[in-house]
Scaffold this motif. Sequence first.
Motif, mmCIF file in Angstrom:
data_model
loop_
_atom_site.group_PDB
_atom_site.id
_atom_site.type_symbol
_atom_site.label_atom_id
_atom_site.label_comp_id
_atom_site.label_asym_id
_atom_site.label_seq_id
_atom_site.Cartn_x
_atom_site.Cartn_y
_atom_site.Cartn_z
ATOM 1 N N ARG A 195 0.862 -1.188 0.000
ATOM 2 C CA ARG A 195 0.000 0.000 0.000
ATOM 3 C C ARG A 195 0.893 1.230 0.000
ATOM 4 O O ARG A 195 1.765 1.380 0.850
ATOM 5 N N ARG A 230 -5.767 4.700 -1.690
ATOM 6 C CA ARG A 230 -6.306 3.543 -2.428
ATOM 7 C C ARG A 230 -5.309 3.060 -3.462
ATOM 8 O O ARG A 230 -5.689 2.448 -4.463
ATOM 9 N N ASN A 231 -4.062 3.350 -3.244
ATOM 10 C CA ASN A 231 -3.025 3.036 -4.222
ATOM 11 C C ASN A 231 -2.135 1.900 -3.736
ATOM 12 O O ASN A 231 -1.701 1.899 -2.580
ATOM 13 N N TYR A 232 -1.872 0.982 -4.642
ATOM 14 C CA TYR A 232 -1.046 -0.182 -4.336
ATOM 15 C C TYR A 232 -0.071 -0.417 -5.475
ATOM 16 O O TYR A 232 -0.326 -0.034 -6.618
ATOM 17 N N ASP A 284 -0.001 1.134 -10.270
ATOM 18 C CA ASP A 284 -1.428 1.332 -10.544
ATOM 19 C C ASP A 284 -2.254 0.098 -10.233
ATOM 20 O O ASP A 284 -3.131 -0.293 -11.010
ATOM 21 N N LYS A 285 -1.994 -0.507 -9.100
ATOM 22 C CA LYS A 285 -2.760 -1.660 -8.645
ATOM 23 C C LYS A 285 -3.789 -1.205 -7.625
ATOM 24 O O LYS A 285 -3.660 -0.136 -7.019
ATOM 25 N N THR A 286 -4.813 -2.030 -7.418
ATOM 26 C CA THR A 286 -5.838 -1.732 -6.435
ATOM 27 C C THR A 286 -5.801 -2.791 -5.338
ATOM 28 O O THR A 286 -5.120 -3.812 -5.460
ATOM 29 N N GLN A 287 -6.573 -2.561 -4.301
ATOM 30 C CA GLN A 287 -6.671 -3.513 -3.203
ATOM 31 C C GLN A 287 -7.173 -4.866 -3.706
ATOM 32 O O GLN A 287 -6.790 -5.908 -3.196
ATOM 33 N N ASP A 288 -8.014 -4.861 -4.737
ATOM 34 C CA ASP A 288 -8.629 -6.091 -5.229
ATOM 35 C C ASP A 288 -7.826 -6.818 -6.296
ATOM 36 O O ASP A 288 -8.159 -7.954 -6.636
ATOM 37 N N ASP A 289 -6.788 -6.199 -6.850
ATOM 38 C CA ASP A 289 -5.989 -6.878 -7.875
ATOM 39 C C ASP A 289 -5.243 -8.055 -7.273
ATOM 40 O O ASP A 289 -4.593 -7.936 -6.234
#
Length: 103
Positions: free
Chosen positions: A61, A65-67, A91-96
């Motif tokens: 993290r 909201r950036n991962y 540019d990943k999300t928590q759900d990726d």
Amino acid sequence: MADIKPGGWSHTKYAGKETQWICDQVKSLVQVKTNKIYQEYRAVLSMDQLVKGTNYLFKVRVGDRNYIHVQVYQALPCNGGWLQLSGVQEDKTQDDALEPISN
């Protein structure tokens, strides 16, 4: 690490102190590769792959909201245990889902 099969990736698990320590060791390399300075840099998930050493894949993290996904290789202790940054995906999300980074 008993759940790791040689050559195969472990299941995704929550990051712990060892995971964060490894991430911290390569943070400066990640910042150079992404050309960004991260105020927040917290490992949240990880996977391992036992090879001639260990490959690690981390979900980190880096903001609200950036991962990012960070892949690191660690040599065997008998070979010095050094760490090498293998790749970064931005540019990943928590759900990726965590997926190995191909070079």
